[in-house]
Design an enzyme around this catalytic site. Structure first.
Site, PDB file in Angstrom:
ATOM      1  N   ASP A  99     -52.229 -30.227  23.267  1.00  0.00           N
ATOM      2  CA  ASP A  99     -51.609 -31.523  23.543  1.00  0.00           C
ATOM      3  C   ASP A  99     -50.104 -31.411  23.305  1.00  0.00           C
ATOM      4  O   ASP A  99     -49.671 -30.814  22.315  1.00  0.00           O
ATOM      5  CB  ASP A  99     -52.204 -32.591  22.629  1.00  0.00           C
ATOM      6  CG  ASP A  99     -51.930 -34.010  23.111  1.00  0.00           C
ATOM      7  OD1 ASP A  99     -50.959 -34.222  23.858  1.00  0.00           O
ATOM      8  OD2 ASP A  99     -52.691 -34.922  22.719  1.00  0.00           O
ATOM      9  N   HIS A 101     -48.010 -34.288  23.627  1.00  0.00           N
ATOM     10  CA  HIS A 101     -47.457 -35.625  23.438  1.00  0.00           C
ATOM     11  C   HIS A 101     -46.893 -35.756  22.025  1.00  0.00           C
ATOM     12  O   HIS A 101     -47.532 -35.366  21.055  1.00  0.00           O
ATOM     13  CB  HIS A 101     -48.545 -36.675  23.692  1.00  0.00           C
ATOM     14  CG  HIS A 101     -49.021 -36.668  25.101  1.00  0.00           C
ATOM     15  ND1 HIS A 101     -50.097 -35.899  25.515  1.00  0.00           N
ATOM     16  CD2 HIS A 101     -48.557 -37.300  26.194  1.00  0.00           C
ATOM     17  CE1 HIS A 101     -50.272 -36.077  26.810  1.00  0.00           C
ATOM     18  NE2 HIS A 101     -49.357 -36.917  27.251  1.00  0.00           N
ATOM     19  N   SER A 152     -58.084 -33.349  22.581  1.00  0.00           N
ATOM     20  CA  SER A 152     -57.524 -33.067  21.256  1.00  0.00           C
ATOM     21  C   SER A 152     -58.579 -33.115  20.154  1.00  0.00           C
ATOM     22  O   SER A 152     -58.346 -32.623  19.053  1.00  0.00           O
ATOM     23  CB  SER A 152     -56.425 -34.081  20.907  1.00  0.00           C
ATOM     24  OG  SER A 152     -55.393 -34.027  21.844  1.00  0.00           O
TER      25      SER A 152
END
Length: 172
Positions: A99, A101, A152
């Site tokens: 991930d 982000h 995730s």
């Protein structure tokens, strides 16, 4: 001058007035104000920002802006000896493997640093072994994992398992 700053810096921070925050920090330092007192004022502003977010007056973009303003002010004050006192503890934070982000993670990191926690930010796409290594190096008692995507979940489970296998007594 220091007495004139009481509250003004916190309100400038809470109003997201970047120029005024910087001007008040510089004016306070020039007038001989204690950098820690100025940092406490910035923290008070961050508390007001949190309240405005809770009531719906501020949004995620406002929190991001506040974090950037606080980061610059805190760096200026730290350069002048401001630390805000002893650390409340050590925290390792990162976005798990797979991930990339980081908006939520960055907000949490800024708020923790603003509350005087010593934060190690591992960034994004962090494998479990890197979390383990960072906890061993820093002695952190808390690990924060960020993940926006459903993919995730497995890396989070793997990271928790790796921390347990390493025998590290941390809160996740």
């Amino acid at each position: 001058m220091a007495s004139e700053l009481t509250g003004a810096l916190a309100h400038a921070m809470a109003d997201l007035d970047e120029e005024k925050v910087q001007a008040l920090v510089q004016a306070g330092l020039a007038a001989g104000a204690n950098p820690n007192a100025l940092l406490d004022e910035c923290r008070a502003g961050m508390t007001l920002i949190g309240k405005r977010f809770e009531t719906g007056e501020y949004f995620l973009s406002d929190l991001i802006m506040a974090g950037e303003i606080f980061k610059v002010a805190a760096a200026d004050l730290a350069a002048q000896g401001g630390s805000g006192g002893p650390s409340k503890g050590k925290v390792v934070v990162g976005t798990v493997k797979g991930d990339i982000h980081d908006i939520g993670k960055d907000i949490v990191v800024t708020m923790l640093r603003g509350a005087n926690y010593d934060v190690t930010d591992l960034g994004v796409d962090v494998p479990p072994a890197k979390f383990v290594e960072a906890v061993k190096e820093t002695g952190a008692a808390v690990v924060g994992m960020s993940g926006l995507l459903t993919i995730s979940f497995d890396p989070m489970k793997e990271t928790v398992a790796a921390l347990k296998t390493a025998g590290l007594p941390v809160k996740v």
